[in-house]
Design a protein around this motif. Structure first.
Motif, PDB file in Angstrom:
ATOM      1  N   SER A 173      -1.463   9.949  19.963  1.00 50.32           N
ATOM      2  CA  SER A 173      -0.165   9.432  20.425  1.00 50.32           C
ATOM      3  C   SER A 173       0.060   7.993  19.986  1.00 50.32           C
ATOM      4  CB  SER A 173      -0.085   9.521  21.950  1.00 50.32           C
ATOM      5  OG  SER A 173      -0.146  10.864  22.387  1.00 50.32           O
ATOM      6  N   ALA A 174      -1.030   7.247  19.791  1.00 53.59           N
ATOM      7  CA  ALA A 174      -0.907   5.841  19.407  1.00 53.59           C
ATOM      8  C   ALA A 174      -0.300   5.670  18.021  1.00 53.59           C
ATOM      9  CB  ALA A 174      -2.280   5.169  19.458  1.00 53.59           C
ATOM     10  N   ALA A 175      -0.300   6.733  17.215  1.00 53.13           N
ATOM     11  CA  ALA A 175       0.285   6.652  15.869  1.00 53.13           C
ATOM     12  C   ALA A 175       1.792   6.863  15.880  1.00 53.13           C
ATOM     13  CB  ALA A 175      -0.372   7.686  14.956  1.00 53.13           C
ATOM     14  N   ALA A 176       2.380   7.070  17.049  1.00 54.25           N
ATOM     15  CA  ALA A 176       3.812   7.390  17.154  1.00 54.25           C
ATOM     16  C   ALA A 176       4.725   6.376  16.476  1.00 54.25           C
ATOM     17  CB  ALA A 176       4.197   7.562  18.618  1.00 54.25           C
ATOM     18  N   PRO A 177       4.461   5.052  16.547  1.00 55.82           N
ATOM     19  CA  PRO A 177       5.386   4.119  15.883  1.00 55.82           C
ATOM     20  C   PRO A 177       5.547   4.389  14.390  1.00 55.82           C
ATOM     21  CG  PRO A 177       3.983   2.939  17.419  1.00 55.82           C
ATOM     22  CD  PRO A 177       3.452   4.334  17.346  1.00 55.82           C
ATOM     23  N   ALA A 178       4.467   4.746  13.706  1.00 58.46           N
ATOM     24  CA  ALA A 178       4.572   5.053  12.272  1.00 58.46           C
ATOM     25  C   ALA A 178       5.396   6.317  12.066  1.00 58.46           C
ATOM     26  CB  ALA A 178       3.178   5.216  11.668  1.00 58.46           C
ATOM     27  N   ARG A 179       5.112   7.344  12.850  1.00 59.51           N
ATOM     28  CA  ARG A 179       5.860   8.607  12.736  1.00 59.51           C
ATOM     29  C   ARG A 179       7.334   8.385  13.023  1.00 59.51           C
ATOM     30  NH1 ARG A 179       4.305  11.719  17.412  1.00 59.51           N
ATOM     31  NH2 ARG A 179       6.069  10.577  18.302  1.00 59.51           N
ATOM     32  N   ASP A 180       7.615   7.648  14.076  1.00 56.69           N
ATOM     33  CA  ASP A 180       9.010   7.427  14.470  1.00 56.69           C
ATOM     34  C   ASP A 180       9.769   6.585  13.454  1.00 56.69           C
ATOM     35  OD1 ASP A 180       8.415   8.887  16.707  1.00 56.69           O
ATOM     36  OD2 ASP A 180       8.251   7.146  18.043  1.00 56.69           O
ATOM     37  N   CYS A 224       0.821  -1.211   0.000  1.00 57.61           N
ATOM     38  CA  CYS A 224       0.000   0.000   0.000  1.00 57.61           C
ATOM     39  C   CYS A 224       0.855   1.262   0.000  1.00 57.61           C
ATOM     40  CB  CYS A 224      -0.923   0.015   1.217  1.00 57.61           C
ATOM     41  SG  CYS A 224      -2.216  -1.251   1.148  1.00 57.61           S
ATOM     42  N   ASP A 225       0.367   2.270  -0.704  1.00 60.16           N
ATOM     43  CA  ASP A 225       1.032   3.569  -0.726  1.00 60.16           C
ATOM     44  C   ASP A 225       0.623   4.439   0.448  1.00 60.16           C
ATOM     45  OD1 ASP A 225       2.338   3.438  -3.491  1.00 60.16           O
ATOM     46  OD2 ASP A 225       0.248   3.015  -3.981  1.00 60.16           O
ATOM     47  N   ALA A 227      -0.242   1.347  13.405  1.00 60.11           N
ATOM     48  CA  ALA A 227       1.025   2.086  13.397  1.00 60.11           C
ATOM     49  C   ALA A 227       2.213   1.151  13.612  1.00 60.11           C
ATOM     50  CB  ALA A 227       1.000   3.183  14.457  1.00 60.11           C
ATOM     51  N   ARG A 228       2.067   0.189  14.531  1.00 66.60           N
ATOM     52  CA  ARG A 228       3.148  -0.778  14.755  1.00 66.60           C
ATOM     53  C   ARG A 228       3.358  -1.655  13.527  1.00 66.60           C
ATOM     54  NH1 ARG A 228       0.848  -1.284  20.077  1.00 66.60           N
ATOM     55  NH2 ARG A 228      -0.268  -3.150  19.373  1.00 66.60           N
ATOM     56  N   ALA A 229       2.259  -2.046  12.883  1.00 70.96           N
ATOM     57  CA  ALA A 229       2.382  -2.878  11.684  1.00 70.96           C
ATOM     58  C   ALA A 229       3.112  -2.133  10.574  1.00 70.96           C
ATOM     59  CB  ALA A 229       0.995  -3.312  11.218  1.00 70.96           C
ATOM     60  N   VAL A 230       2.767  -0.868  10.406  1.00 70.12           N
ATOM     61  CA  VAL A 230       3.431  -0.044   9.388  1.00 70.12           C
ATOM     62  C   VAL A 230       4.913   0.107   9.717  1.00 70.12           C
ATOM     63  CG1 VAL A 230       3.614   2.336   8.547  1.00 70.12           C
ATOM     64  CG2 VAL A 230       1.382   1.210   8.630  1.00 70.12           C
ATOM     65  N   ALA A 231       5.227   0.392  10.978  1.00 69.59           N
ATOM     66  CA  ALA A 231       6.618   0.582  11.388  1.00 69.59           C
ATOM     67  C   ALA A 231       7.439  -0.690  11.242  1.00 69.59           C
ATOM     68  CB  ALA A 231       6.665   1.071  12.836  1.00 69.59           C
ATOM     69  N   GLY A 232       6.779  -1.848  11.373  1.00 71.06           N
ATOM     70  CA  GLY A 232       7.491  -3.119  11.295  1.00 71.06           C
ATOM     71  C   GLY A 232       7.797  -3.592   9.895  1.00 71.06           C
ATOM     72  N   LEU A 233       7.256  -2.922   8.889  1.00 71.61           N
ATOM     73  CA  LEU A 233       7.547  -3.292   7.507  1.00 71.61           C
ATOM     74  C   LEU A 233       8.960  -2.861   7.118  1.00 71.61           C
ATOM     75  CD1 LEU A 233       4.194  -2.127   5.839  1.00 71.61           C
ATOM     76  CD2 LEU A 233       4.917  -4.500   6.195  1.00 71.61           C
ATOM     77  N   PRO A 234       9.583  -3.561   6.181  1.00 69.16           N
ATOM     78  CA  PRO A 234      10.870  -3.079   5.663  1.00 69.16           C
ATOM     79  C   PRO A 234      10.714  -1.654   5.140  1.00 69.16           C
ATOM     80  CG  PRO A 234      10.388  -5.280   4.840  1.00 69.16           C
ATOM     81  CD  PRO A 234       9.144  -4.813   5.521  1.00 69.16           C
ATOM     82  N   ALA A 235      11.735  -0.843   5.295  1.00 78.10           N
ATOM     83  CA  ALA A 235      11.649   0.575   4.949  1.00 78.10           C
ATOM     84  C   ALA A 235      11.147   0.796   3.532  1.00 78.10           C
ATOM     85  CB  ALA A 235      13.013   1.235   5.140  1.00 78.10           C
ATOM     86  N   GLU A 236      11.585  -0.044   2.615  1.00 76.09           N
ATOM     87  CA  GLU A 236      11.188   0.151   1.219  1.00 76.09           C
ATOM     88  C   GLU A 236       9.753  -0.276   0.940  1.00 76.09           C
ATOM     89  OE1 GLU A 236      13.043  -3.937   1.558  1.00 76.09           O
ATOM     90  OE2 GLU A 236      13.418  -1.905   2.328  1.00 76.09           O
ATOM     91  N   ARG A 237       9.109  -0.971   1.891  1.00 77.62           N
ATOM     92  CA  ARG A 237       7.726  -1.437   1.698  1.00 77.62           C
ATOM     93  C   ARG A 237       6.723  -0.640   2.517  1.00 77.62           C
ATOM     94  NH1 ARG A 237       7.308  -6.548  -0.212  1.00 77.62           N
ATOM     95  NH2 ARG A 237       5.266  -5.793  -0.929  1.00 77.62           N
ATOM     96  N   ARG A 238       7.196   0.306   3.299  1.00 83.36           N
ATOM     97  CA  ARG A 238       6.274   1.085   4.124  1.00 83.36           C
ATOM     98  C   ARG A 238       5.456   2.056   3.273  1.00 83.36           C
ATOM     99  NH1 ARG A 238      11.070   2.530   8.169  1.00 83.36           N
ATOM    100  NH2 ARG A 238      11.207   0.502   9.239  1.00 83.36           N
ATOM    101  N   PRO A 239       4.215   2.324   3.664  1.00 87.19           N
ATOM    102  CA  PRO A 239       3.439   3.353   2.958  1.00 87.19           C
ATOM    103  C   PRO A 239       4.087   4.712   3.139  1.00 87.19           C
ATOM    104  CG  PRO A 239       2.332   2.670   4.975  1.00 87.19           C
ATOM    105  CD  PRO A 239       3.458   1.712   4.769  1.00 87.19           C
ATOM    106  N   ARG A 240       3.823   5.601   2.223  1.00 87.56           N
ATOM    107  CA  ARG A 240       4.425   6.929   2.298  1.00 87.56           C
ATOM    108  C   ARG A 240       3.730   7.832   3.302  1.00 87.56           C
ATOM    109  NH1 ARG A 240       1.145  10.332  -0.259  1.00 87.56           N
ATOM    110  NH2 ARG A 240      -0.362   9.492  -1.730  1.00 87.56           N
TER     111      ARG A 240
END
Length: 298
Positions: free
Chosen positions: A147-154, A59-60, A95-108
């Protein structure tokens, strides 16, 4: 064409967003709690912390609009816990799921839902995104929710929080319950009617989310409200004019408190919220005024 994952795709805002995105040729993937029945569904368990990350990896963008209805039931302690968990735990799970993806596969971009309840009762004072949170159940909920979205932001994903106002629509939300009353000539002000309501048309709500999805330079909180909040009395008068119905009825504050319990404090409270950052970003409202927003609701 982009591939966009949407949680809460069956809700008022989510379903309208999905229609808008697909109409423009984007591929939308819906997050569902049951076993997927189609290729455009991803299974998740928001409270249990599970997401099918294989589906997210392609996903983008990810948009989280999921959450139990705030105005549909009396706020018992059990239901307040459900309201909180459905938003905070769901956002944290995604947010944790997004953060756990490889950097090149994360949504923008990760767009997380929020609400103008963040500010609490502002009285006659107009507030923008720089204002601090208020006090009480909804402000505290919104702080946790964002605040719960912090893992994606970080993890370096552009993260946006949509602090949505009262959406003017016949299909759901607070206005979905107002339209039948006013159409029947039973509408009227709530309490003394001096409390400010910060509204937004459903059309502009969806357009603003898409604006925030597209603009790579925008992140953080954005108030999704029309530029000029109005009092409940002014909105009551506008509903009467547009629907051509009398607005003679009024619900006294004590009656609302007896009927709604703790939630009455938010119905009677005043929130004069302005979309400063959205306007500064160049967003143009199709329905900035209340009468246009009411007519746009059909």
């Amino acid at each position: 064409m982009e591939r966009i994952a949407v949680a809460g795709a069956s809700g008022l805002i989510g379903s309208a967003l999905v229609r808008s995105l697909t109409a423009d040729g984007n591929e939308v993937v819906r997050l569902v709690r049951r076993e997927p029945r189609a290729a455009d569904e991803i299974r998740w368990d928001p409270e249990g912390g599970y997401v099918d990350t294989a589906g997210l990896a392609a996903c983008d963008a990810v948009v989280n609009l999921a959450g139990a209805g705030v105005g549909g039931r009396r706020w018992t302690e059990a239901y307040k816990a459900k309201i909180r968990d459905s938003r905070v735990l769901g956002t944290a799970t995604l947010a944790r799921a997004v953060a756990g993806l490889p950097a090149e596969r994360r949504p923008r971009v990760f767009v997380g839902g929020s609400a103008i309840g963040y500010y609490g009762d502002t009285g006659e004072r107009a507030v923008d995104e720089q204002a601090p949170p208020g006090r009480g159940f909804l402000p505290e909920l919104c702080v946790e929710w964002e605040s719960a979205a912090a893992p994606a932001r970080d993890a370096g994903v552009r993260t946006v929080y949509t602090r949505t106002g009262l959406v003017v629509s016949r299909d759901g939300g607070a206005w979905g319950r107002l339209f039948p009353l006013f159409s029947a000539g039973l509408g009227g002000r709530l309490g003394d009617g001096r409390q400010y309501w910060s509204f937004v048309s459903l059309h502009d709500e969806v357009a603003a989310i898409r604006h925030l999805l597209d603009r790579e330079d925008l992140s953080g909180p954005f108030n999704l409200t029309a530029p000029e909040p109005l009092t409940n009395r002014e909105i009551t008068e506008a509903m009467g004019r547009v629907l051509r119905r009398p607005t003679l009825f009024a619900v006294p504050s004590p009656v609302l408190r007896a009927a709604l319990g703790e939630m009455a404090g938010d119905v009677l409270g005043s929130q004069r919220v302005v979309p400063k950052r959205l306007l500064e970003s160049g967003f143009g409202f199709a329905f900035p005024g209340i009468e246009g927003a009411i007519r746009a609701a059909g």
